[in-house]
Design an enzyme around this catalytic site. Structure first.
Site, PDB file in Angstrom:
ATOM      1  N   CYS A 108      49.026  82.479  12.929  1.00 52.84           N
ATOM      2  CA  CYS A 108      50.408  82.039  12.753  1.00 52.84           C
ATOM      3  C   CYS A 108      50.606  81.104  11.569  1.00 52.84           C
ATOM      4  O   CYS A 108      51.737  80.807  11.211  1.00 52.84           O
ATOM      5  CB  CYS A 108      50.910  81.379  14.032  1.00 52.84           C
ATOM      6  SG  CYS A 108      51.135  82.566  15.372  1.00 52.84           S
ATOM      7  N   HIS A 241      56.603  76.208  12.744  1.00 49.31           N
ATOM      8  CA  HIS A 241      56.239  77.516  13.290  1.00 49.31           C
ATOM      9  C   HIS A 241      56.927  77.694  14.639  1.00 49.31           C
ATOM     10  O   HIS A 241      56.908  76.800  15.476  1.00 49.31           O
ATOM     11  CB  HIS A 241      54.721  77.609  13.453  1.00 49.31           C
ATOM     12  CG  HIS A 241      54.291  78.754  14.307  1.00 49.31           C
ATOM     13  ND1 HIS A 241      54.726  80.046  14.087  1.00 49.31           N
ATOM     14  CD2 HIS A 241      53.493  78.805  15.398  1.00 49.31           C
ATOM     15  CE1 HIS A 241      54.200  80.839  15.003  1.00 49.31           C
ATOM     16  NE2 HIS A 241      53.449  80.118  15.805  1.00 49.31           N
ATOM     17  N   ASN A 271      58.247  84.102  19.811  1.00 53.59           N
ATOM     18  CA  ASN A 271      57.230  83.771  18.818  1.00 53.59           C
ATOM     19  C   ASN A 271      56.964  85.021  17.978  1.00 53.59           C
ATOM     20  O   ASN A 271      56.338  85.963  18.445  1.00 53.59           O
ATOM     21  CB  ASN A 271      55.953  83.299  19.519  1.00 53.59           C
ATOM     22  CG  ASN A 271      54.875  82.850  18.544  1.00 53.59           C
ATOM     23  OD1 ASN A 271      54.898  83.184  17.359  1.00 53.59           O
ATOM     24  ND2 ASN A 271      53.921  82.079  19.048  1.00 53.59           N
TER      25      ASN A 271
END
Lengths: 312, 312
Positions: A108, A241, A271
């Site tokens: 990520c 993030h 996500n």
């Protein structure tokens, strides 16, 4: 280093929290309370990280000329094809011969890792106009029935044109960026994993991810501000993030910044891995005012992290 | 930029050509005639790209101190874990905090792509001592019964310490390197693919790969020599990507260099993807004489390529 234009793509199918209620009894309230996620997108059959690459490249072409791109950096941890990578697919679409193309897979955090790779090529004078693509197809590797993390993931992609020199007044300047890794910590290599042929994406130690994300994203944000001679008072927005709204709020609390300064799309998209910050930047692009400072900060599985300060 | 030390790892299980004769009738002579491959290695159950990363890191530690490594770049297209990447795994093993870690996935060209990423970090003064790891577990994604390409693939890994400044007289200097992509060509995105959840590694247009590899590796080799002000007469060895012995011989013919100058391990290991050149460099390391020039050149699926000139 400047961001000249950004685009994003989201699959049309919306998966509501009720999908998971039906599957395994998790209530929408429970999911929202723990993650902030209200819904997420799911790629259609036939869609994948490479088709979404084409979608965002074409969307970016509609905004700016990509015919003189001289470097392509792709990023995903949910690959459709690990040989024909996002960067190869994009080069094929653009039809530009003999430029460096490289794809990265650093979970990520890859959005900022990719920009740092670009920064290196710029420093080497091996490139001046880089196409960066982030694309995730989490639902291809996710088990919806996993009550621990099955409800977290969504699909999407973003692309941006990063240039060494300013192209126009409306470019955003990347004033500084850094990346790091915290894989030295105990659970970094087991907390969240994505094994293509052995169970897909699972998160056995989500609490450890949470703790470290809440520690490293503020730390990296402060480091990048310091490198620019700026302080938290100079920050207009923070774009972390998009892993969990509670993590994002925790980051804002640690930085002592109000929630109005938080940019968040996890409520609508879940996500979306390394694509999350790119999608949010693209969505918000036109709302930033000249001179505003945005801190983008990332943290991912394997525990790599990064931060980037941009000025509108 | 210098290579201070190199290590490699090969699984112990040897798969002979007769394995494929039994499976699907391909004779050993037929395989050798078309590919040069006599045998290849197969990772044991429990082995994967991450365990082989630990193997090569430990082997490298036995040769040199890695405690001051300040950058890790991993590369694979046959990942065990796309979130906990090779670079994360290596950082965890070394226990070094807060250094940049990035993994790349640019198919068989990744060995040189990885070094170019390192070159960028060195140019940025963001690192001075980089650990580069290449690790492939082709047999995890390969169908042995595929008569087109099932017999080509092998497993293995390599690691090297690349430093900005010379550490010792025995270091090899990287005098120049370049990468490029030829994905603009017609079959670049379909000729050889590796789709983790849709058929693994297959090569529907091997002839097109062959033609382009034979074109781009000599071209890149000549370009990198020119950048150093050297000619083919200065070349002591050529180490091409280990895809097919006929491709390697074709490259030597095009360059008008004798086969004695070809470094090849495909006979024993098959196509070990982006690890092939690293394994060969490690195996041959002690045989090079001071001042000898070695051209390493790569070409991979998605059609990215590169070349690197090193001086012993």
């Amino acid at each position: 280093m400047y961001i000249h234009a950004v685009s994003h793509y989201l699959p049309s199918q919306v998966i509501s929290n009720e999908h998971f209620t039906e599957l395994n009894g998790l209530s929408s309230e429970w999911i929202i309370e723990r993650t902030g996620i209200e819904e997420r997108r799911k790629a259609a059959p036939g869609e994948n990280t490479n088709t979404m690459t084409l979608d965002v490249v074409r969307a970016l072409q509609a905004k700016t000329d990509l015919s003189t791109v001289d470097l392509i950096v792709g990023a995903t941890y949910t690959p459709y094809d690990t040989i024909v990578s996002l960067a190869h697919e994009a080069q094929h679409e653009l039809g530009i011969a003999d430029i460096p193309v490289v794809s990265i897979s650093t979970a990520c955090s890859s959005f900022i890792n990719a920009v740092e790779v670009v920064e290196g090529y710029f420093a080497l004078n091996k490139a001046t106009r880089a196409l960066v693509i982030v694309s995730e197809h989490n639902t291809a590797y996710n088990n919806d029935k996993d009550t621990v993390s099955g409800h977290l993931w969504g699909d999407g992609a973003a692309a941006m044109l990063v240039t060494k020199e300013r192209q126009s007044d409306s470019d955003f300047e990347i004033k500084a960026l850094l990346t790091g890794g915290a894989a030295h910590t105990a659970k970094a290599t087991t907390a969240v994993v994505m094994k293509p042929i052995d169970g897909g994406v699972v998160m056995p130690f989500g609490r450890d991810v949470f703790i470290n994300a809440c520690q490293y994203m503020p730390k990296a944000s402060l480091q990048v501000l310091e490198r620019c001679g700026l302080t938290l008072e100079d920050v207009d927005y923070v774009l972390p993030h998009q892993a969990n709204l509670r993590i994002s709020r925790n980051v804002m609390n640690t930085l002592n910044l109000p929630e109005e300064k938080l940019i968040s799309n996890i409520q609508r998209y879940g996500n979306t891995g390394c694509a999350g910050c790119g999608i949010a930047l693209s969505e918000q692009w036109d709302t930033f005012k000249k001179g505003e400072h945005i801190v983008i900060t990332v943290f991912g599985g394997g525990y790599s992290y990064g931060a980037m300060l941009i000025e509108a």
